[in-house]
Design a protein around this motif. Structure first.
Motif, mmCIF file in Angstrom:
data_model
loop_
_atom_site.group_PDB
_atom_site.id
_atom_site.type_symbol
_atom_site.label_atom_id
_atom_site.label_comp_id
_atom_site.label_asym_id
_atom_site.label_seq_id
_atom_site.Cartn_x
_atom_site.Cartn_y
_atom_site.Cartn_z
ATOM 1 N N LEU A 29 -17.377 -0.884 -59.272
ATOM 2 C CA LEU A 29 -18.588 -0.240 -58.783
ATOM 3 C C LEU A 29 -19.678 -1.262 -58.454
ATOM 4 O O LEU A 29 -20.387 -1.129 -57.457
ATOM 5 C CB LEU A 29 -19.112 0.753 -59.832
ATOM 6 N N HIS A 32 -20.312 -2.768 -54.930
ATOM 7 C CA HIS A 32 -20.811 -1.790 -53.964
ATOM 8 C C HIS A 32 -22.329 -1.669 -54.070
ATOM 9 O O HIS A 32 -23.023 -1.589 -53.049
ATOM 10 C CB HIS A 32 -20.132 -0.435 -54.164
ATOM 11 N N GLY A 33 -22.846 -1.658 -55.294
ATOM 12 C CA GLY A 33 -24.296 -1.634 -55.480
ATOM 13 C C GLY A 33 -24.943 -2.917 -54.984
ATOM 14 O O GLY A 33 -25.967 -2.885 -54.296
ATOM 15 N N LEU A 68 -31.557 3.863 -55.056
ATOM 16 C CA LEU A 68 -30.142 4.204 -55.208
ATOM 17 C C LEU A 68 -29.271 2.962 -55.374
ATOM 18 O O LEU A 68 -28.366 2.935 -56.216
ATOM 19 C CB LEU A 68 -29.665 5.031 -54.015
ATOM 20 N N GLN A 72 -27.159 2.127 -58.710
ATOM 21 C CA GLN A 72 -25.716 1.926 -58.678
ATOM 22 C C GLN A 72 -25.342 0.575 -59.293
ATOM 23 O O GLN A 72 -24.387 0.474 -60.058
ATOM 24 C CB GLN A 72 -25.195 2.016 -57.245
ATOM 25 N N THR A 73 -26.108 -0.457 -58.995
ATOM 26 C CA THR A 73 -25.872 -1.783 -59.564
ATOM 27 C C THR A 73 -26.056 -1.750 -61.079
ATOM 28 O O THR A 73 -25.214 -2.257 -61.829
ATOM 29 C CB THR A 73 -26.827 -2.807 -58.918
ATOM 30 N N ALA A 92 -22.546 7.073 -62.866
ATOM 31 C CA ALA A 92 -21.651 6.492 -61.868
ATOM 32 C C ALA A 92 -20.722 7.557 -61.301
ATOM 33 O O ALA A 92 -20.453 7.579 -60.092
ATOM 34 C CB ALA A 92 -20.859 5.346 -62.483
ATOM 35 N N PHE A 95 -22.540 9.422 -58.639
ATOM 36 C CA PHE A 95 -22.543 8.689 -57.371
ATOM 37 C C PHE A 95 -21.221 8.905 -56.642
ATOM 38 O O PHE A 95 -21.187 9.163 -55.437
ATOM 39 C CB PHE A 95 -22.714 7.180 -57.617
ATOM 40 N N THR A 99 -19.888 10.673 -52.988
ATOM 41 C CA THR A 99 -18.954 10.047 -52.051
ATOM 42 C C THR A 99 -17.774 10.970 -51.762
ATOM 43 O O THR A 99 -17.357 11.114 -50.608
ATOM 44 C CB THR A 99 -18.452 8.700 -52.611
#
Length: 149
Positions: A29, A32-33, A68, A72-73, A92, A95, A99
């Motif tokens: 993950l 992506h962040g 966002l 996410q990070t 997570a 999120f 998706t």
């Protein structure tokens, strides 16, 4: 149960398994962040992420893309470290649920833009949320607990 320096109890093996799972799930993950936040790993950066949000018909005005991407990070880092793990894993999973919803019209298979891949990671995050981080985590150290729950 194990010999030659490997875990000796099922509790040890479970904690190592949960650590590996957390490293994989949060570790997948995290880029992506970071890609959304800084453009790393060939990611879109904040402007590109705002454009992606717009393409899906979602709000994209500042500071939302920044919030966002940063969230996410942070969630990825928290899952990896095992810090506030259950909450981070549920966040997570949320999120990833978005998706999944955004890609549902593409069917199941990821090779066609479907939901297969994000669904796998959503379920993996939920598994961590249900099981907890294990003993090899910040949560366990914070509690001084051998259970990590």
């Amino acid at each position: 149960m194990f010999t030659h320096g490997a875990p000796r109890t099922s509790t040890d093996a479970t904690s190592i398994g949960l650590l590996v799972l957390r490293l994989a799930v949060g570790g997948f993950l995290l880029p992506h962040g970071l890609g959304k936040l800084f453009g790393w790993f060939s990611g879109p950066g904040l402007a590109g992420f705002a454009g992606e949000l717009q393409q899906f018909g979602l709000p994209s005005a500042a500071p939302l893309p920044l919030v966002l991407a940063a969230l996410q990070t942070a969630l990825g880092l928290m899952v990896v470290a095992g810090a506030f793990t259950r909450i981070a894993a549920v966040g997570a999973a949320a999120f990833l649920g978005v998706t999944v919803a955004l890609n549902a019209s593409h069917g199941w298979f990821w090779m066609h833009g479907g939901i297969e891949y994000p669904m796998l990671w959503l379920l993996a995050h939920l598994m961590i949320a249900f099981t907890g981080p294990g003993t090899l985590s910040i949560d366990a150290a914070r509690r001084g607990s051998a259970h990590g729950h």
